[in-house]
Write a protein that holds these residues in place. Structure first.
Motif, PDB file in Angstrom:
ATOM      1  N   GLU A 102      -9.305   0.287  -1.116  1.00  0.00           N
ATOM      2  CA  GLU A 102      -8.041   0.247  -1.849  1.00  0.00           C
ATOM      3  C   GLU A 102      -7.241  -1.014  -1.527  1.00  0.00           C
ATOM      4  O   GLU A 102      -6.558  -1.563  -2.394  1.00  0.00           O
ATOM      5  N   LEU A 103      -7.299  -1.469  -0.280  1.00  0.00           N
ATOM      6  CA  LEU A 103      -6.590  -2.688   0.091  1.00  0.00           C
ATOM      7  C   LEU A 103      -7.117  -3.878  -0.704  1.00  0.00           C
ATOM      8  O   LEU A 103      -6.374  -4.783  -1.062  1.00  0.00           O
TER       9      LEU A 103
ATOM     10  N   TYR B  87       0.872  -1.171   0.000  1.00  0.00           N
ATOM     11  CA  TYR B  87       0.000   0.000   0.000  1.00  0.00           C
ATOM     12  C   TYR B  87       0.911   1.223   0.000  1.00  0.00           C
ATOM     13  O   TYR B  87       1.799   1.323   0.857  1.00  0.00           O
TER      14      TYR B  87
ATOM     15  N   TYR C 295       1.416  -5.264   2.741  1.00  0.00           N
ATOM     16  CA  TYR C 295       0.079  -5.600   3.228  1.00  0.00           C
ATOM     17  C   TYR C 295       0.122  -6.470   4.472  1.00  0.00           C
ATOM     18  O   TYR C 295      -0.663  -6.305   5.398  1.00  0.00           O
TER      19      TYR C 295
END
Length: 239
Positions: free
Chosen positions: A181-182, A133, A146
Motif C-alpha cells: 500500500e505504501l 497513509y 509517509y
C-alpha cells in the motif's frame, strides 16, 4: 508555493546557489520564493522567530553559528523541512546523516549534483504535502505522513508503525499488505517481520542498522549482504 532559504557567508557562492535553484524551479514550473542569508546568526534568528521553510540549502562552516548547529535547530523547529548541505567539508557527512540531512553536496560538485538533489527534494515535498497513509477502523481514523515512518514491524495480526519522535501507530493488516500500500521502493526488509525506510538509515555496523531517533535494529544474517548493497546503492543514488 514552496519557501526556500539559502545560507552561505560566501556571497559569490550564495548567489550562485540561489541562481541555480531559481533556474531549476522556473524550468520545472514550481512556484517558489527564495531568500538568501549571508549571516548564520540572522538565519538562526528567523528560524527561532517562527519563519517557515520547505527547503534549506546551507553551508556548514560559517562564523559564529555553524551549519551543524543550524541543522539541530531545524530538526527541532522545522521537523518537515528538507535540508541540503552544500560545503567543502566532507568530514561532516556522517554527522549530517544523524541530523536527518536530506543531501550532502560538495561545493566543487554543485553543477553535477544540485539538479538531482532538487528533483528528489521536490518529490519529497510533494509527498509531505499530499501523501499520507490512512489508518481506519469502525471507531478510529488517523493519517500518517509517509516521511514520518521510520520503520514498520509485524505484530501478530497487526503492523506497527514506528514514527519520528518515538510515536507509534498500528493497523490490522499484514506487513506485506502495508508495504504494498505504501507503494515506494524506499522500504527494505531487514528481517521477515521488519521493513525500514531507507531515507532514515544513518549507519550499518556489525550486523545492525542504525536509524534516526537513536534506533538500532539487528539485521537477519542471511540479509546482511543484501542490505549493505541496498543501502550503498541508495546512498550513491541520493547523495
Amino acid at each position: 508555493m514552496i519557501s526556500i532559504a539559502v545560507c552561505d557567508d560566501d556571497v559569490s557562492a550564495l548567489n550562485k546557489i540561489k541562481a541555480c535553484v531559481s533556474k531549476w524551479m522556473y524550468l520545472h514550473k514550481v512556484l517558489f520564493e527564495i531568500r538568501g542569508y549571508e549571516s548564520s546568526g540572522e538565519f538562526l534568528f528567523d528560524i527561532e522567530d517562527g519563519k517557515n521553510f520547505d527547503l534549506i540549502l546551507c553551508d556548514i562552516e560559517m562564523p559564529k553559528v555553524s551549519g551543524m548547529e543550524i541543522a539541530k535547530l531545524i530538526r527541532e523547529k522545522l521537523p518537515y523541512c528538507i535540508t541540503i548541505f552544500i560545503t567543502s567539508y566532507i568530514r561532516y557527512a556522517v554527522d549530517a546523516f544523524e541530523l536527518n540531512i536530506f543531501r550532502f553536496i560538495p561545493k566543487n560538485q554543485i553543477e553535477l549534483r544540485l539538479s538531482g538533489a532538487l528533483k528528489d527534494a521536490w518529490e519529497m515535498i510533494r509527498i509531505q504535502q499530499k501523501e499520507y497513509y490512512v489508518i481506519e477502523n469502525i471507531s478510529y481514523i488517523e493519517k500518517i505522513a509517509y516521511q514520518d515512518i521510520i520503520y514498520i514491524q509485524k505484530d501478530k495480526n497487526y503492523t506497527v508503525f514506528y514514527l519520528k519522535h518515538h510515536k507509534k501507530a498500528r493497523v490490522r493488516k499484514s506487513l506485506k499488505h502495508v508495504v504494498d500500500e505504501l507503494g515506494h521502493d524506499d522500504y527494505e526488509l531487514i528481517q521477515r517481520d521488519i521493513a525500514v525506510n531507507l531515507f532514515h538509515v544513518t549507519k550499518l555496523e556489525s550486523g545492525k542498522i542504525f536509524l534516526i531517533d537513536n534506533i538500532c535494529l539487528p539485521i537477519s544474517a542471511n540479509r546482511q549482504e543484501l542490505i549493505k548493497n541496498r543501502i550503498s546503492g541508495f546512498w550513491e543514488a541520493h547523495l
